[in-house]
Design an enzyme around this catalytic site. Structure first.
Site, PDB file in Angstrom:
ATOM      1  N   SER A 247       0.848  -1.189   0.000  1.00  0.00           N
ATOM      2  CA  SER A 247       0.000   0.000   0.000  1.00  0.00           C
ATOM      3  C   SER A 247       0.881   1.236   0.000  1.00  0.00           C
ATOM      4  O   SER A 247       2.105   1.151   0.123  1.00  0.00           O
ATOM      5  CB  SER A 247      -0.919   0.003   1.219  1.00  0.00           C
ATOM      6  N   LYS A 248       0.241   2.371  -0.134  1.00  0.00           N
ATOM      7  CA  LYS A 248       0.943   3.655  -0.228  1.00  0.00           C
ATOM      8  C   LYS A 248       1.930   3.866   0.925  1.00  0.00           C
ATOM      9  O   LYS A 248       2.948   4.521   0.759  1.00  0.00           O
ATOM     10  CB  LYS A 248      -0.086   4.794  -0.220  1.00  0.00           C
ATOM     11  N   ARG A 249       1.576   3.320   2.104  1.00  0.00           N
ATOM     12  CA  ARG A 249       2.462   3.603   3.238  1.00  0.00           C
ATOM     13  C   ARG A 249       3.829   2.926   3.083  1.00  0.00           C
ATOM     14  O   ARG A 249       4.786   3.277   3.759  1.00  0.00           O
ATOM     15  CB  ARG A 249       1.750   3.247   4.547  1.00  0.00           C
ATOM     16  N   GLU A 257       5.286   6.971 -10.613  1.00  0.00           N
ATOM     17  CA  GLU A 257       6.065   7.536  -9.513  1.00  0.00           C
ATOM     18  C   GLU A 257       7.529   7.105  -9.601  1.00  0.00           C
ATOM     19  O   GLU A 257       8.432   7.855  -9.254  1.00  0.00           O
ATOM     20  CB  GLU A 257       5.487   7.085  -8.170  1.00  0.00           C
TER      21      GLU A 257
END
Ligand code: GLU
Length: 471
Positions: A247-249, A257
Site C-alpha cells: 500500500s501507499k504507506r 512515480e
C-alpha cells in the site's frame, strides 16, 4: 489436445489491465513477465484494456497504462484493444452458449435472488443460488427480461493445471451457475475475458494469483464453447517489505512515480523481473539476458516483497553500465516527465563529455544530476558552507599559483596528475590538502567526482577561470 501440444503453439500472451486508476507496480510486473515470456520465444504480446466497467474506467487511466508500458519499454503487438468494443461479440457468444444448451435463460429477478439469500443466511444454509430456470421447459418462459447463466457442472471437480501453483482443484458443487450476460444485455467480466483471450489467440495467461479461482469458472466457459484452455500461470502478488499487502504507506505503488523518482527503465525491468522470478543466483542482468532466461519454472510460489534497497542497487549498476548517449537521452526524458527544466545544448554537451565519470555510483537520475552540477552550473561557483572552509587564506594562495602550471600542458589525466602532485609537494602539503580547495573552486562542494575528472570535463579555460575566481 494434450498439455504438451498445447504448449507447442506459437506463444501469445497479453496484459489486460482495468483502467480504473494509475498503473500499479504489480500490473507492470505482470506485463513484464508476459512480455519477456512472449518476446523471448518469438511470440506475440498483446494489450487489452478491460474497460467494460464504464463507471470506473477513464481515458486518463488508459493513458497512464500506455505511458507506463512505454516507459518500461514493454511494446505490444498491434493496437491496444478495448474490451468494451467487443461487447456485441460477447453477447453473441452468450447466445451461442444458449443455443448449444451450455447456458440457459434465467428470469429470476434481483429481488427474488436477494430474498433467497436472506432466507438462506437466516437458516444458515448455503447461499449459493440455484436458479429454478436451469431445467425449466422453455414453454413456461415468461415474456420478461432474462439473464443468461452458464449451465455449470454440479458434480465433480475442475482442476486448474497451473504452471506456478501446480494442480489446483475446485469442487464444482461449490460454484453457482454464473451469469454470462446480464438482463440489460451487458456481458460479465468472466465471459468477456474468455471470449477475448480466445479471439486474440492467447496461449498463456500469466496474471496475479488473485485470479486463480476465476480460472476455474473461466475453464467452464472454454469447455462449454469447445475452445482450447490456455496455459495458466498465476503469480504471487507483490507485498510490502514487511510482508503486508502493498500500500501507499510502503512507498510508491504507481509505475509513474518510479519514473518521476528517476529510476532507469533497465534497472526497473531487472528489479521487477527478479521480483518473484529467479535464475540461479543472478541478480544483475540485462534485458537481453532476461529475454533469454525467463521461464515459468523460475517463478516462485512465495509472495514477492518489495525491497527498495535492492531496486536502487540494481538501478545504480544499470546506470553505470549504460551507453553514455543512451543515458543522456533517458535523463532528458526523466527531466521532461518530472517537469524539470530542459538542458541547454551546452549543458548537454558537458554532460555527454562527463558521463563516463558521472554515471559511476549514481543510483537515480537526480543523483546523477547532483554529481553533474559542477558542469551544469556557470561561473561564479558559490561554495557551500562545508567547502568554503577549504578556501582559507593559505589555500587560496596555493590555488593562485596553480594556473600558470596548467597553461600549456596537454589536458589529460596522465599529464595533470604529476603536475598536481608536484604542486602539493612544492607547497609542503599532501595531495588531499590540495584536492579540497580545488573541489571547492571547481564545484563549490566537497562531494564531487575526482578533481581530474572535473578538470577534464570543464576543460582548461573554465578550470583556470574557476581556480582564479576562488583564489
Ligand atoms: N482486468 C483484470 C485485472 O486488471 C485482469 C484480468 C486477467 O488478467 O485475466 O485484474
Amino acid at each position: 489436445m494434450s498439455a504438451a501440444r498445447r504448449e507447442d503453439r506459437p506463444v501469445v500472451t497479453r496484459i489486460a489491465p482495468s483502467p480504473t486508476g494509475y498503473m500499479h507496480i504489480g500490473t507492470a510486473r505482470t506485463a513484464l513477465f508476459n512480455w519477456l515470456f512472449a518476446r523471448g520465444r518469438g511470440g506475440k504480446f498483446l494489450l487489452r484494456i478491460e474497460d467494460t466497467d464504464r463507471e470506473r474506467s477513464s481515458p486518463e487511466a488508459t493513458a497512464a497504462i500506455l505511458k507506463g508500458m512505454t516507459w518500461l519499454g514493454l511494446d505490444w503487438d498491434g493496437e491496444a484493444v478495448s474490451q468494451f468494443d467487443q461487447k456485441d461479440r460477447h453477447a453473441a457468444v452468450a447466445h451461442e452458449m444458449l443455443a448449444k444448451g451450455a447456458a440457459y435463460k434465467c428470469f429470476s429477478t434481483q429481488e427474488e435472488i436477494e430474498a433467497f439469500r436472506q432466507a438462506a443466511t437466516a437458516e444458515k444454509r448455503s447461499t449459493l443460488f440455484h436458479s429454478p430456470w436451469r431445467d425449466a421447459d422453455p414453454a413456461t418462459h415468461p415474456d420478461a427480461p432474462y439473464a443468461i447463466r452458464m449451465k455449470a457442472p454440479q458434480t465433480g471437480e475442475t482442476v486448474i493445471d497451473d504452471k506456478v501453483q501446480g494442480a489446483v482443484t475446485f469442487r464444482n458443487d461449490l460454484l453457482d451457475d454464473m451469469i454470462v450476460l446480464r438482463s440489460d444485455g451487458t456481458p460479465t467480466y468472466m465471459l468477456a475475458v474468455v471470449v477475448d483471450d480466445h479471439d486474440m489467440g492467447v496461449t498463456h495467461v500469466i496474471r496475479g494469483d488473485d485470479h486463480l479461482a476465476n480460472a476455474a469458472r473461466q475453464t467452464m466457459v472454454y469447455d462449454a464453447m469447445g475452445w482450447q484452455v490456455p496455459v495458466w500461470a498465476h503469480i504471487p502478488l507483490i507485498f510490502g517489505p514487511d510482508g503486508k499487502k502493498l500500500s501507499k504507506r510502503h512507498g510508491a505503488t504507481g509505475v509513474e512515480e518510479y519514473q518521476i523518482m528517476g529510476y532507469p527503465a533497465a534497472g526497473m525491468r531487472n528489479y521487477l523481473t527478479r521480483l518473484g522470478w529467479s535464475h540461479g543466483d543472478d541478480e544483475f542482468f540485462t534485458t537481453g539476458q532476461a529475454l533469454e532466461w525467463f521461464n515459468l519454472e523460475g517463478i516462485g510460489r512465495a509472495t514477492a516483497r518489495l525491497d527498495f534497497k535492492k531496486l536502487e542497487n540494481l538501478c545504480g549498476q544499470h546506470i553505470a553500465a549504460s551507453d553514455d548517449a543512451a543515458l543522456l537521452h533517458e535523463l532528458e526524458a526523466f527531466l521532461a516527465a518530472s517537469g524539470k527544466t530542459k538542458l541547454t545544448s551546452a549543458q548537454r554537451h558537458k554532460l555527454l563529455a562527463g558521463m563516463y565519470c558521472l554515471k559511476e555510483r549514481a543510483k537515480t537520475f537526480p543523483e546523477l544530476i547532483e554529481k553533474a552540477e559542477f558542469a551544469l552550473n556557470d561561473r561564479p561557483v558559490l561554495p557551500d558552507v562545508a567547502s568554503a572552509k577549504s578556501l582559507d587564506v593559505v589555500s587560496r594562495g596555493i590555488l593562485e599559483t596553480l594556473p600558470p602550471r596548467l597553461q600549456s600542458v596537454s589536458w589529460t589525466k596522465q599529464t595533470l596528475e604529476p603536475i598536481l602532485t608536484e604542486h602539493a609537494a612544492a607547497n609542503g602539503i599532501g595531495f588531499g590538502k590540495l584536492a579540497a580547495p580545488i573541489r571547492a573552486a571547481l564545484a563549490g562542494r566537497s562531494a564531487t567526482p575526482s578533481v581530474y575528472d572535473m578538470m577534464l570535463v570543464l576543460g582548461r579555460d573554465e578550470t583556470i577561470a574557476r581556480l582564479q575566481d576562488a583564489a
